[in-house]
Design a protein around this motif. Structure first.
Motif, PDB file in Angstrom:
ATOM      1  N   GLY A   1      38.390  51.883  25.993  1.00 31.98           N
ATOM      2  CA  GLY A   1      38.603  53.208  25.415  1.00 31.98           C
ATOM      3  C   GLY A   1      39.808  53.273  24.506  1.00 31.98           C
ATOM      4  N   ALA A   2      40.751  52.364  24.708  1.00 30.67           N
ATOM      5  CA  ALA A   2      41.949  52.306  23.861  1.00 30.67           C
ATOM      6  C   ALA A   2      41.712  51.486  22.604  1.00 30.67           C
ATOM      7  CB  ALA A   2      43.113  51.717  24.653  1.00 30.67           C
ATOM      8  N   GLY A   3      40.512  50.885  22.482  1.00 27.20           N
ATOM      9  CA  GLY A   3      40.157  50.195  21.248  1.00 27.20           C
ATOM     10  C   GLY A   3      40.442  48.712  21.214  1.00 27.20           C
ATOM     11  N   PHE A   4      40.677  48.091  22.357  1.00 23.93           N
ATOM     12  CA  PHE A   4      40.966  46.657  22.380  1.00 23.93           C
ATOM     13  C   PHE A   4      39.783  45.865  22.929  1.00 23.93           C
ATOM     14  CE2 PHE A   4      45.216  48.515  22.430  1.00 23.93           C
ATOM     15  CZ  PHE A   4      45.835  47.781  21.429  1.00 23.93           C
ATOM     16  N   ASP A   5      39.599  44.654  22.392  1.00 25.63           N
ATOM     17  CA  ASP A   5      38.577  43.759  22.928  1.00 25.63           C
ATOM     18  C   ASP A   5      38.928  43.425  24.376  1.00 25.63           C
ATOM     19  OD1 ASP A   5      37.238  43.712  20.517  1.00 25.63           O
ATOM     20  OD2 ASP A   5      38.289  41.932  19.792  1.00 25.63           O
ATOM     21  N   PHE A   6      37.899  43.301  25.194  1.00 27.07           N
ATOM     22  CA  PHE A   6      38.135  43.179  26.638  1.00 27.07           C
ATOM     23  C   PHE A   6      37.210  42.132  27.237  1.00 27.07           C
ATOM     24  CE2 PHE A   6      37.324  44.735  31.045  1.00 27.07           C
ATOM     25  CZ  PHE A   6      38.624  44.663  31.538  1.00 27.07           C
ATOM     26  N   LYS A   7      37.794  41.201  27.984  1.00 21.50           N
ATOM     27  CA  LYS A   7      37.026  40.204  28.724  1.00 21.50           C
ATOM     28  C   LYS A   7      37.465  40.216  30.187  1.00 21.50           C
ATOM     29  CE  LYS A   7      35.597  36.990  25.116  1.00 21.50           C
ATOM     30  NZ  LYS A   7      34.160  37.300  25.347  1.00 21.50           N
ATOM     31  N   THR A   8      36.580  39.770  31.067  1.00 18.61           N
ATOM     32  CA  THR A   8      36.875  39.847  32.493  1.00 18.61           C
ATOM     33  C   THR A   8      36.845  38.476  33.167  1.00 18.61           C
ATOM     34  OG1 THR A   8      34.562  40.199  33.130  1.00 18.61           O
ATOM     35  CG2 THR A   8      35.880  42.149  32.610  1.00 18.61           C
ATOM     36  N   ILE A   9      37.595  38.396  34.264  1.00 22.76           N
ATOM     37  CA  ILE A   9      37.494  37.274  35.181  1.00 22.76           C
ATOM     38  C   ILE A   9      37.208  37.840  36.566  1.00 22.76           C
ATOM     39  CG2 ILE A   9      39.012  35.773  33.832  1.00 22.76           C
ATOM     40  CD1 ILE A   9      41.260  36.447  35.809  1.00 22.76           C
ATOM     41  N   ASP A  10      36.714  36.988  37.464  1.00 20.88           N
ATOM     42  CA  ASP A  10      36.324  37.442  38.795  1.00 20.88           C
ATOM     43  C   ASP A  10      37.433  37.139  39.793  1.00 20.88           C
ATOM     44  OD1 ASP A  10      34.971  38.324  40.997  1.00 20.88           O
ATOM     45  OD2 ASP A  10      33.661  36.564  41.161  1.00 20.88           O
ATOM     46  N   ILE A  11      38.234  38.132  40.105  1.00 20.62           N
ATOM     47  CA  ILE A  11      39.298  37.981  41.088  1.00 20.62           C
ATOM     48  C   ILE A  11      39.586  39.347  41.703  1.00 20.62           C
ATOM     49  CG2 ILE A  11      41.196  38.345  39.444  1.00 20.62           C
ATOM     50  CD1 ILE A  11      42.734  36.144  41.071  1.00 20.62           C
ATOM     51  N   SER A  12      40.093  39.357  42.911  1.00 18.90           N
ATOM     52  CA  SER A  12      40.458  40.610  43.565  1.00 18.90           C
ATOM     53  C   SER A  12      41.800  40.437  44.246  1.00 18.90           C
ATOM     54  CB  SER A  12      39.399  41.023  44.598  1.00 18.90           C
ATOM     55  OG  SER A  12      39.245  40.015  45.583  1.00 18.90           O
ATOM     56  N   GLY A  13      42.441  41.555  44.542  1.00 15.93           N
ATOM     57  CA  GLY A  13      43.730  41.503  45.214  1.00 15.93           C
ATOM     58  C   GLY A  13      43.584  40.966  46.632  1.00 15.93           C
ATOM     59  N   ILE A  14      44.673  40.422  47.159  1.00 13.08           N
ATOM     60  CA  ILE A  14      44.660  39.888  48.513  1.00 13.08           C
ATOM     61  C   ILE A  14      44.624  41.039  49.511  1.00 13.08           C
ATOM     62  CG2 ILE A  14      45.914  38.499  50.202  1.00 13.08           C
ATOM     63  CD1 ILE A  14      47.125  36.956  47.877  1.00 13.08           C
ATOM     64  N   ASP A  15      43.566  41.072  50.299  1.00 10.71           N
ATOM     65  CA  ASP A  15      43.417  42.103  51.330  1.00 10.71           C
ATOM     66  C   ASP A  15      44.162  41.642  52.583  1.00 10.71           C
ATOM     67  OD1 ASP A  15      42.622  43.885  53.298  1.00 10.71           O
ATOM     68  OD2 ASP A  15      40.575  44.078  52.502  1.00 10.71           O
ATOM     69  N   ARG A  16      45.308  42.281  52.837  1.00  8.77           N
ATOM     70  CA  ARG A  16      46.158  41.841  53.940  1.00  8.77           C
ATOM     71  C   ARG A  16      45.766  42.440  55.289  1.00  8.77           C
ATOM     72  NH1 ARG A  16      49.506  42.423  49.395  1.00  8.77           N
ATOM     73  NH2 ARG A  16      50.892  40.661  48.960  1.00  8.77           N
ATOM     74  N   SER A  17      44.660  43.183  55.320  1.00  9.68           N
ATOM     75  CA  SER A  17      44.280  43.842  56.567  1.00  9.68           C
ATOM     76  C   SER A  17      43.763  42.864  57.619  1.00  9.68           C
ATOM     77  CB  SER A  17      43.222  44.924  56.293  1.00  9.68           C
ATOM     78  OG  SER A  17      42.033  44.345  55.780  1.00  9.68           O
ATOM     79  N   SER A  18      43.304  41.693  57.174  1.00  8.77           N
ATOM     80  CA  SER A  18      42.874  40.672  58.128  1.00  8.77           C
ATOM     81  C   SER A  18      42.933  39.311  57.457  1.00  8.77           C
ATOM     82  CB  SER A  18      41.455  40.938  58.633  1.00  8.77           C
ATOM     83  OG  SER A  18      40.502  40.645  57.623  1.00  8.77           O
ATOM     84  N   LEU A  19      43.043  38.260  58.269  1.00 10.59           N
ATOM     85  CA  LEU A  19      43.095  36.895  57.747  1.00 10.59           C
ATOM     86  C   LEU A  19      41.798  36.525  57.049  1.00 10.59           C
ATOM     87  CD1 LEU A  19      44.666  34.255  57.514  1.00 10.59           C
ATOM     88  CD2 LEU A  19      43.739  33.586  59.748  1.00 10.59           C
ATOM     89  N   LEU A  20      40.661  36.985  57.594  1.00  4.74           N
ATOM     90  CA  LEU A  20      39.366  36.683  56.994  1.00  4.74           C
ATOM     91  C   LEU A  20      39.255  37.284  55.601  1.00  4.74           C
ATOM     92  CD1 LEU A  20      36.512  35.523  57.179  1.00  4.74           C
ATOM     93  CD2 LEU A  20      35.792  37.659  58.311  1.00  4.74           C
ATOM     94  N   ARG A  21      39.627  38.552  55.481  1.00  7.26           N
ATOM     95  CA  ARG A  21      39.532  39.211  54.172  1.00  7.26           C
ATOM     96  C   ARG A  21      40.503  38.596  53.164  1.00  7.26           C
ATOM     97  NH1 ARG A  21      39.009  45.593  56.056  1.00  7.26           N
ATOM     98  NH2 ARG A  21      36.875  45.422  56.857  1.00  7.26           N
TER      99      ARG A  21
END
Length: 365
Positions: free
Chosen positions: A49-69
């Motif tokens: 929406g701000a007018g810049f070219d955009f590409k993505t990678i597949d990553i998520s933040g570390i979920d500290r609620s459990s060791l498995l997550r």
């Protein structure tokens, strides 16, 4: 010149990145800028929406609620690193600029292996995990708070401050005051908790406005859209009449919040880095109530950095109530010398040339 900008997860990482990207474009219109984020993050809607070219990678933040997550989050890192490497190979940037958040880590890290120069900007007094890990590998680390320097393992650290919106620096105070129907010689308080509001601040404000309804004060209270109707029903009926001494503007949201900040003598708010940088530019002291669930408790550390410089007051969220807030506001309202000192100390922390300095460092690197 070809530049990759990356940062995401929250607006605190995205908006500084966009400010830097826009600043580069203003200086070098021919610059080719690519923003790298995630498909599910806020940046996927904000950046295009701000007018810049955009590409993505597949990553998520570390979920500290459990060791498995947490393990599931970490398992995505190798893939995201090679995705970032492919983007760098195809785009061939001269420099990569990271502003923090989990998405910036593999992108900037890949940059340190595959050729381009790399710089990062840290918004908070306590650096985020991504930037702490990247600090010793990048060409330059830029900071908002000098207090973060001791936590960054880097030989090239620059204290730049944080870019703020032009609307903040260009606010017409007299015009804003007239539109609100406020007087210049009456103490003005603004209270807000972000776009969604803050229930603890709203609860305390209910008692505060009740106790102020017969005092000469002007209040702008931005409740957040989800809380507005409930709060409105609880506000003392007398404040909806013209006979009350207190003038109250109760709003769910304020798109032109720079006007509220510009006319106010004191703010009651959270302690996000962007908010604090805007308050500093305006010389607007605050009673800060740090968001208690911020990662690494960074909002409290932001607040304490200013508290130590006598530029703000602070209340821990769990200890906030109407009586505490009223007494703190009343102390500042009645002590004009204290208010003057707070304003001067807040303004002393401002870095109005932050964006210019950041862009100069990027070009020098």
């Amino acid at each position: 010149m070809r530049i990759i900008v990356t940062g995401g997860g929250t607006g605190g990482h995205i908006y500084p990145a966009l400010a830097i990207a826009n600043g580069i474009k203003e200086r070098v219109p021919s610059a080719d800028i690519l923003y790298v984020g995630t498909e599910k993050g806020m940046e996927s809607k904000i950046v295009p929406g701000a007018g810049f070219d955009f590409k993505t990678i597949d990553i998520s933040g570390i979920d500290r609620s459990s060791l498995l997550r947490a393990s599931k989050s970490l398992m995505k890192f190798p893939l995201s690193f090679w995705q970032a490497k492919d983007i760098i190979k195809n785009f061939r940037p001269d420099i990569i600029v990271g502003t923090g958040g989990y998405v910036s880590y593999p992108v900037v890290l890949a940059g340190t292996f595959f050729g381009p120069k790399t710089v990062i900007h840290e918004q908070n007094a306590y650096p985020g995990l991504a930037n702490r890990k990247l600090a010793k590998r990048v060409n330059c680390v830029m900071l908002t708070f000098g207090e973060a320097a001791g936590l960054m393992d880097s030989k090239n650290i620059k204290i730049t401050g944080l870019p703020v919106r032009k609307e903040i620096t260009e606010v017409d105070v007299e015009k804003a005051r007239a539109s609100l129907g406020f007087s210049a010689d009456v103490f003005t308080l603004v209270a807000f908790g972000g776009s969604r509001g803050a229930s603890s601040i709203n609860r305390a404000m209910l008692e505060l406005v009740d106790r102020y309804q017969n005092k000469e004060i002007q209040i702008i209270w931005i409740t957040g859209e989800s809380n507005y109707e409930e709060i409105k029903a609880q506000v003392p009926h007398s404040l909806n009449t013209k006979s009350t001494t207190c003038k109250l503007h109760l709003l769910p949201y304020m798109y032109n919040i720079q006007e509220a900040l510009g006319v106010s003598d004191l703010a009651v708010c959270r302690a996000g880095a962007s908010t604090l940088s805007e308050l500093e530019i305006l010389g607007l002291p605050a009673i800060l109530i740090p968001y208690p669930y911020a990662t690494d408790n960074h909002q409290e550390k932001n607040a304490r950095a200013l508290l130590e410089k006598n530029a703000v007051e602070m209340v821990i969220d769990e200890f906030l109530d109407g009586n505490t807030l009223f007494n703190m506001v009343e102390t500042i309202r009645k002590d004009r010398e204290k208010l003057k000192a707070l304003k001067e100390n807040m303004r002393h922390e401002a870095r109005p040339n932050a964006l210019t300095d950041i862009i100069e460092i990027i070009f020098n690197v």
